[in-house]
Design a protein around this motif. Structure first.
Motif, PDB file in Angstrom:
ATOM      1  N   UNK A  30       7.117   0.416  14.572  1.00  0.00           N
ATOM      2  CA  UNK A  30       7.570  -0.260  13.367  1.00  0.00           C
ATOM      3  C   UNK A  30       7.763   0.553  12.205  1.00  0.00           C
ATOM      4  N   UNK A  31       8.730   0.588  11.313  1.00  0.00           N
ATOM      5  CA  UNK A  31       8.815   1.403  10.293  1.00  0.00           C
ATOM      6  C   UNK A  31       8.525   0.517   9.034  1.00  0.00           C
ATOM      7  N   UNK A  32       7.824   1.009   7.999  1.00  0.00           N
ATOM      8  CA  UNK A  32       7.574   0.350   6.789  1.00  0.00           C
ATOM      9  C   UNK A  32       8.904   0.002   6.189  1.00  0.00           C
ATOM     10  N   UNK A  82       2.830 -10.793  -4.837  1.00  0.00           N
ATOM     11  CA  UNK A  82       3.138 -11.858  -5.897  1.00  0.00           C
ATOM     12  C   UNK A  82       4.633 -12.327  -5.879  1.00  0.00           C
ATOM     13  N   UNK A  83       4.985 -12.996  -4.801  1.00  0.00           N
ATOM     14  CA  UNK A  83       6.330 -13.447  -4.693  1.00  0.00           C
ATOM     15  C   UNK A  83       7.436 -12.415  -5.095  1.00  0.00           C
ATOM     16  N   UNK A  84       7.292 -11.243  -4.796  1.00  0.00           N
ATOM     17  CA  UNK A  84       8.106  -9.983  -5.194  1.00  0.00           C
ATOM     18  C   UNK A  84       8.295  -9.311  -3.419  1.00  0.00           C
ATOM     19  N   UNK A  85       9.571  -8.874  -3.246  1.00  0.00           N
ATOM     20  CA  UNK A  85       9.508  -7.966  -2.238  1.00  0.00           C
ATOM     21  C   UNK A  85      10.058  -6.583  -2.559  1.00  0.00           C
ATOM     22  N   UNK A  86       9.212  -5.702  -2.538  1.00  0.00           N
ATOM     23  CA  UNK A  86       9.362  -4.280  -2.877  1.00  0.00           C
ATOM     24  C   UNK A  86      10.031  -3.653  -1.716  1.00  0.00           C
ATOM     25  N   UNK A  87      11.278  -3.256  -1.684  1.00  0.00           N
ATOM     26  CA  UNK A  87      12.016  -2.410  -0.655  1.00  0.00           C
ATOM     27  C   UNK A  87      11.323  -1.057  -0.664  1.00  0.00           C
ATOM     28  N   UNK A  88      11.328  -0.662   0.745  1.00  0.00           N
ATOM     29  CA  UNK A  88      10.602   0.728   0.746  1.00  0.00           C
ATOM     30  C   UNK A  88      11.669   1.510   1.667  1.00  0.00           C
ATOM     31  N   UNK A  89      11.896   2.652   0.876  1.00  0.00           N
ATOM     32  CA  UNK A  89      12.813   3.598   1.584  1.00  0.00           C
ATOM     33  C   UNK A  89      12.252   5.065   1.737  1.00  0.00           C
ATOM     34  N   UNK A  90      12.521   5.565   2.873  1.00  0.00           N
ATOM     35  CA  UNK A  90      12.276   7.204   2.968  1.00  0.00           C
ATOM     36  C   UNK A  90      13.393   8.085   2.824  1.00  0.00           C
ATOM     37  N   UNK A 145      10.012   2.379  -8.534  1.00  0.00           N
ATOM     38  CA  UNK A 145      11.118   2.032  -9.352  1.00  0.00           C
ATOM     39  C   UNK A 145      10.920   0.477  -9.614  1.00  0.00           C
ATOM     40  N   UNK A 146       9.763   0.095 -10.574  1.00  0.00           N
ATOM     41  CA  UNK A 146       9.766  -1.440 -10.571  1.00  0.00           C
ATOM     42  C   UNK A 146      10.997  -2.094 -11.191  1.00  0.00           C
ATOM     43  N   UNK A 147      11.917  -1.634 -11.936  1.00  0.00           N
ATOM     44  CA  UNK A 147      13.061  -2.507 -12.353  1.00  0.00           C
ATOM     45  C   UNK A 147      13.713  -2.821 -11.094  1.00  0.00           C
ATOM     46  N   UNK A 148      13.636  -1.907 -10.015  1.00  0.00           N
ATOM     47  CA  UNK A 148      14.698  -2.089  -8.998  1.00  0.00           C
ATOM     48  C   UNK A 148      13.846  -2.790  -7.702  1.00  0.00           C
ATOM     49  N   UNK A 149      12.472  -3.046  -7.960  1.00  0.00           N
ATOM     50  CA  UNK A 149      11.626  -3.242  -6.849  1.00  0.00           C
ATOM     51  C   UNK A 149      11.896  -2.546  -5.722  1.00  0.00           C
ATOM     52  N   UNK A 150      11.830  -1.331  -5.725  1.00  0.00           N
ATOM     53  CA  UNK A 150      12.091  -0.250  -4.712  1.00  0.00           C
ATOM     54  C   UNK A 150      11.034   0.727  -4.858  1.00  0.00           C
ATOM     55  N   UNK A 151      10.536   1.095  -3.609  1.00  0.00           N
ATOM     56  CA  UNK A 151       9.433   2.087  -3.507  1.00  0.00           C
ATOM     57  C   UNK A 151       9.999   3.314  -2.502  1.00  0.00           C
ATOM     58  N   UNK A 152      10.427   4.448  -3.227  1.00  0.00           N
ATOM     59  CA  UNK A 152      11.071   5.560  -2.230  1.00  0.00           C
ATOM     60  C   UNK A 152       9.736   6.690  -2.087  1.00  0.00           C
ATOM     61  N   UNK A 153       9.721   6.690  -0.753  1.00  0.00           N
ATOM     62  CA  UNK A 153       8.988   7.785  -0.225  1.00  0.00           C
ATOM     63  C   UNK A 153       9.482   9.008   0.321  1.00  0.00           C
ATOM     64  N   UNK A 154       8.885  10.066   0.241  1.00  0.00           N
ATOM     65  CA  UNK A 154       9.380  11.416   0.852  1.00  0.00           C
ATOM     66  C   UNK A 154       9.416  11.440   2.309  1.00  0.00           C
TER      67      UNK A 154
END
Length: 99
Positions: free
Chosen positions: A1-3, A9-17, A27-36
């Motif tokens: 299963x991939x993250x 806190x009632x937010x969903x931060x999308x994670x992309x590799x 990227x807090x304004x976009x609720x996005x975490x980009x990982x290498x």
């Protein structure tokens, strides 16, 4: 299963590799975490602790001056080392999540 997301806190931060220069960028304004893509398990683990710290600080509007947010975030990476080298502690924490 991939993250794919982190819920906090009632937010969903999308994670992309992706192929990026940094280990990760929140990227807090976009609720996005980009990982290498392609990080070793060790570096990925440390990076996740680091980025989770940024998420917590941002969503709680918490300032970490005078030390600076990045320096304090670096210290959170030590959780990885502690958990890696303390199997009983690690397993105890994991068991706390089992319901």
């Amino acid at each position: 299963m991939k993250l794919r997301e982190i819920k906090y806190k009632n937010k969903v931060i999308k994670v992309k590799f992706k192929d990026i220069e940094d280990y990760a960028v929140y990227h807090y304004n976009d609720n996005l975490l980009t990982i290498r893509k392609g990080l070793t398990k060790r570096i990925l683990g440390r990076t996740l602790f680091h980025e989770i710290f940024h998420i917590i600080m941002t969503l709680n509007d918490f300032k970490v001056a005078p030390h600076g947010e990045e320096r304090v975030a670096e210290l959170t990476e030590e959780y990885y080392s502690i958990l890696l080298n303390n199997k009983i502690l690690r397993n105890t924490i994991i068991r706390c999540f089992k319901v």
